[in-house]
Design a protein around this motif. Structure first.
Motif: not given
Lengths: 230, 73
Positions: A160-187
């Motif tokens: 439903s497009g209700r994820i507003a922001f996701r953690y990413t790497t500096p170049d915008g990649l949604v990945s484990e490397a960009g996830n600081p705290n273990g959040s589900a789906r980088n939320i």
């Protein structure tokens, strides 16, 4: 735009967000103490970051049951936009205005540093001034920022497009490397069903002035003023 | 207690510490909280129902936690 900042014992970002709001709107927000039972008429409410009630029981758990929250909940349900930042996001999940919960960081450490987030959705008063997939650099400072919800809830948020922001790497990649705290789906931030309530862990109010080392948070407040100005 | 299936990093860290103390054969470690309440009520069933409400509304977050109630007289 008339706004209110709710102040709990242990809030510590209330003044920062008040400065950001006044700078964007030209009007100082009402600072409302947790023992109040009603809010003044406002167009916008912020639950600020901090350590309300010393994080006793669970982050945000006691604040969610404090007197002022009854009116905050009623106003949220009548459509007044509510933004919860960091501890404010925890309060919103504890009161049930947002699904899921913020758990202890996966690495068990308090994280206090800049992170990168991508704007995953721009269809709200909070995110309307950003471009979709725009990468922002915003600080986080939390011990419990690890977003968790069951798979069905996560699927629903995503669909439903209700994820507003996701953690990413500096170049915008949604990945484990960009996830600081273990959040589900980088939320990093989500909306309620009506997209009028948003919680996020990063602190946009800490990057609204060049002296902060960045201004990527200023757009959120400017966008709110544009959307809610009367 | 955290529900099964919810990752418990604190439990994992405790497990590793036990291992480094030389305790062998410890499988999964899950941690949680104990909350003691003193109640005026002398009606066991009423007390249990009331505590259940307390758990639902504040003491536990049922998104991730289970709870059990024990009553001592």
């Amino acid at each position: 735009m008339r706004s209110a900042v709710i102040v709990f014992p242990g809030s510590n970002c209330d003044r920062d967000v008040a400065v950001a709001l006044e700078r964007a709107s030209g009007v100082a927000p009402s600072m409302v103490w947790h023992r109040e039972t009603s809010l003044p008429p406002v167009d916008f409410i912020v639950l600020p970051g901090g350590f309300s009630y010393g994080d006793y029981l669970r982050g945000g758990a006691i604040a969610a049951r404090s007197p002022v929250m009854r009116d905050v909940e009623a106003k949220a349900k009548s459509g007044v936009p509510v933004l919860g930042i960091c501890n404010g996001f925890q309060v919103l999940t504890e009161i049930g205005l947002l699904p899921g919960i913020l758990m202890r960081n996966a690495g068990l450490k308090f994280i206090c540093r800049d992170v990168h987030v991508a704007v995953a959705d721009t269809g709200s008063v909070f995110t309307g001034s950003y471009e979709k997939d725009q990468v922002l650099r915003i600080p986080v400072a939390h011990n419990e920022g690890n977003y968790f919800a069951d798979e069905a809830t996560l699927d629903c948020l995503e669909a439903s497009g209700r994820i507003a922001f996701r953690y990413t790497t500096p170049d915008g990649l949604v990945s484990e490397a960009g996830n600081p705290n273990g959040s589900a789906r980088n939320i990093a931030g989500i909306y309620n069903e009506d997209r009028t309530v948003m919680g996020l862990m990063p602190h946009p109010e800490r990057v609204v002035d060049p002296a902060h080392g960045g201004t990527d948070g200023a757009g959120m407040f400017a966008g709110l003023v544009k959307a809610l100005a009367r | 207690m955290l529900k099964n299936g919810v990752l418990d990093p604190q439990g994992k860290a405790i497990g590793h510490a036990l291992e480094s103390l030389g305790f062998e054969g410890v499988g999964e470690v899950r941690q949680g909280k104990v909350i003691e309440l003193e109640l005026a009520s002398s009606d066991r069933n009423a007390a249990e129902a009331e505590i259940d409400q307390m758990c639902q509304r504040l003491l536990a977050n049922t998104v991730i936690e289970n709870y059990t109630i024990e009553i001592e007289e």
